[in-house]
Design an enzyme around this catalytic site. Structure first.
Site, short mmCIF file in Angstrom:
data_model
loop_
_atom_site.label_atom_id
_atom_site.label_comp_id
_atom_site.label_asym_id
_atom_site.label_seq_id
_atom_site.Cartn_x
_atom_site.Cartn_y
_atom_site.Cartn_z
N HIS A 64 28.52 4.18 13.94
CA HIS A 64 27.44 5.10 14.29
C HIS A 64 28.10 6.34 14.85
CE1 HIS A 64 24.16 2.12 13.77
NE2 HIS A 64 25.15 1.28 14.01
N ASN A 96 20.94 6.07 11.40
CA ASN A 96 19.96 6.20 12.49
C ASN A 96 20.34 7.31 13.45
OD1 ASN A 96 22.15 4.60 13.33
ND2 ASN A 96 20.92 3.38 14.75
N HIS A 183 20.18 -4.41 8.01
CA HIS A 183 20.19 -4.93 9.38
C HIS A 183 19.29 -6.16 9.29
CE1 HIS A 183 20.27 -4.74 13.87
NE2 HIS A 183 19.33 -5.64 13.63
N ASP A 313 30.73 -1.81 13.73
CA ASP A 313 29.43 -1.45 14.32
C ASP A 313 29.65 -0.62 15.59
OD1 ASP A 313 26.74 -1.14 14.67
OD2 ASP A 313 26.29 -3.26 14.99
O1 DOR Z 1 23.49 -2.94 18.90
C1 DOR Z 1 23.18 -2.16 18.03
N1 DOR Z 1 23.38 -0.83 18.17
N2 DOR Z 1 22.60 -2.63 16.92
C2 DOR Z 1 22.06 -1.80 16.00
O2 DOR Z 1 21.46 -2.28 15.07
C3 DOR Z 1 22.14 -0.34 16.15
C4 DOR Z 1 23.22 0.06 17.07
C5 DOR Z 1 23.07 1.48 17.57
O3 DOR Z 1 22.72 2.37 16.78
O4 DOR Z 1 23.34 1.73 18.75
ZN ZN Z 2 25.11 -0.74 13.32
#
Ligand code: DOR
Ligand code: ZN
Length: 455
Positions: A64, A96, A183, A313
């Site tokens: 991200h 996102n 997801h 992630d």
């Molecule tokens: O823990 C998470 N953080 N799971 C997700 O699906 C999104 C991610 C985030 O964007 O911070």
């Molecule tokens: Zn993620």
């Protein structure tokens, strides 16, 4: 012939094996030779790898990067600075952001921002919602590396399309040759338990984990596999956290469905006990599981091969959002996710040191296979002559402890790996023949990284 760069004195490891006293030669950003050190061509610049291990550049297809719009958490420059320091040569950003990456102009904006400031190569997923199922063709032309659906609510609250729309999206994406990732948490199950636990006053970090039970993950995997079996689509399961979900993936593969899967170092390293020890710092979605699920993730996912890829992630948030000053405070006020780009290679090398997988198996899952899954192979993830000269040099014997996460290069330094000890570290990172990280310092230029997977 004199080439631009020669790396000598290392063991070169690819999924097919290893060569000692070897190295690689690079000209014009591409690999021109891999072989014995003494047989490599003369070079303008020579790097002595000190007997360390050289592998194809690590490809992390789940970060991200937060830009555009959420730069207070992270941006392309800081995320890819962390990637370079972590030995990662290609990253793929999640959609996102703000705006969410759901339209061609949003994707173009995101890729432009990356071109302006990234240190390593990058791509982006596009999110599929009820609004854009009919726009897949245009999104593909704009440079989507792949697609993502958020089945259950998570950070960013991008609502899932209906099951019918997912089936339609699978059919359209299949025509483009790309893959659709998920997801995979059943939204109705996690919403039910979240509300119930909140009403009951169950507010501890471990309660957050239990509010998103394994059945929510397993059911989502099985439903998407069923849809893919019907549509023939290529699908991917992001961040598989449990043995039960890995078993569901294995059953899908056995049925001939083109389903690939990734897991993350934190699911392989920790059990849910970490939520009792480190609190909301370790809060993540899907959550870190109990010892039984963790062991089966290892046996079914890694030993038996249900899991194709390793990815972080990497999910940066501010210290306030992570409640760093009150790690055991009301978990419903905390946010999920933490950074990982600088601990993924050390974590995986530590598993290698423990004998849990071989160097070859690690490289396959962390470079070659992710590049294959997302259509970047062999340009990325191989050391083949004529492909991008991306490689990572690691010291597999270096013992160290992440004493202070403030040493990290991300904007956010919140990670449950703080205080953990490793055997192994990234030493040098090379992207298209340029050294972007060496011996503790990010030495590449911001803006050098370029978008991958564009036609
Ligand atoms: O823990 C998470 N953080 N799971 C997700 O699906 C999104 C991610 C985030 O964007 O911070
Ligand atoms: Zn993620």
């Amino acid at each position: 012939m004199t080439v631009d760069l020669a790396v000598r004195n290392c063991t070169v490891v690819t999924p097919s094996g290893r060569v000692a006293d070897a190295g690689v030669a690079v000209d014009d950003g591409t690999i021109v030779a891999v072989g014995r050190s003494d047989q490599l061509p003369e070079a303008e610049r020579t790097l002595d790898a000190d007997g360390n291990v050289l592998v194809p550049g690590i490809v992390d297809c789940h970060i991200h990067n937060r830009e555009p719009g959420l730069e207070y958490k992270e941006d392309w420059e800081t995320a890819t600075r962390a990637a370079a320091a972590g030995g990662v040569t290609t990253v793929v950003g999640m959609p996102n952001t703000d705006p969410v990456i759901d339209r061609p102009d949003h994707l173009e904006l995101k890729l432009e921002r990356g071109e302006a400031s990234a240190h390593v190569d990058f791509g982006s997923y596009v999110v599929v919602t009820s609004e854009n199922v009919d726009e897949i063709g245009a999104l593909d032309e704009a440079g989507a590396l792949g697609y993502k659906v958020f089945l259950g609510s998570t950070v960013g609250d991008v609502p899932p399309p209906s099951d019918g729309e997912i089936i339609e999206a699978m059919e359209r994406i299949q025509e483009t040759g790309k893959r659709l990732g998920f997801h995979e948490e059943n939204g109705e199950i996690i919403d039910y338990y979240t509300e119930r636990f909140q009403t009951e006053g169950r507010n501890e970090p471990i309660d957050h984990a239990h509010s998103r039970p394994v059945i929510a993950e397993r059911e989502a995997v099985e439903r998407m596999i069923t849809f893919a079996e019907e549509t023939g689509a290529k699908i991917h399961m992001f961040h598989v956290s449990s043995g039960s979900a890995a078993e569901a993936v294995a059953r899908g593969k056995d049925r001939g469905v083109d389903v690939t899967a990734e897991t993350c170092p934190h699911y392989l390293w920790f059990t849910e006990e970490v939520l009792r020890e480190k609190g909301n710092v370790a809060r993540v979605q899907p959550p870190i599981r109990d010892a039984d699920e963790h062991e089966r993730l290892w046996s079914v996912g890694i030993d038996d091969g249900a899991i194709d890829c390793i990815a972080t992630d990497h999910a940066p948030h501010t210290s306030d959002e992570k409640m760093v000053d009150d790690p055991f405070g009301n978990t419903w006020d905390a946010i999920s996710g933490f950074v990982g780009l600088e601990t993924e290679v050390p974590a995986m090398l530590t598993f290698v040191d423990q004998g849990r997988l071989s160097l070859e198996e690690w490289v396959y899952r962390h470079a070659t296979r992710p590049a294959q899954v997302w259509g970047l192979y062999p340009q990325k993830g191989s050391l083949q002559v004529g492909t991008d000269a991306d490689f990572t040099i690691v010291d597999p014997d270096r013992e160290w402890t992440l004493e202070d996460a403030d040493e990290l290069h991300s904007k956010s330094r919140v990670t449950p790996f703080e205080g953990e000890s490793f055997v192994g570290d990234a030493v040098t990172t090379v992207v298209r023949g340029e050294i972007v990280y060496d011996d503790g310092a990010v030495v590449g230029d911001s803006g050098y990284g370029t978008a991958v997977g564009l036609e």
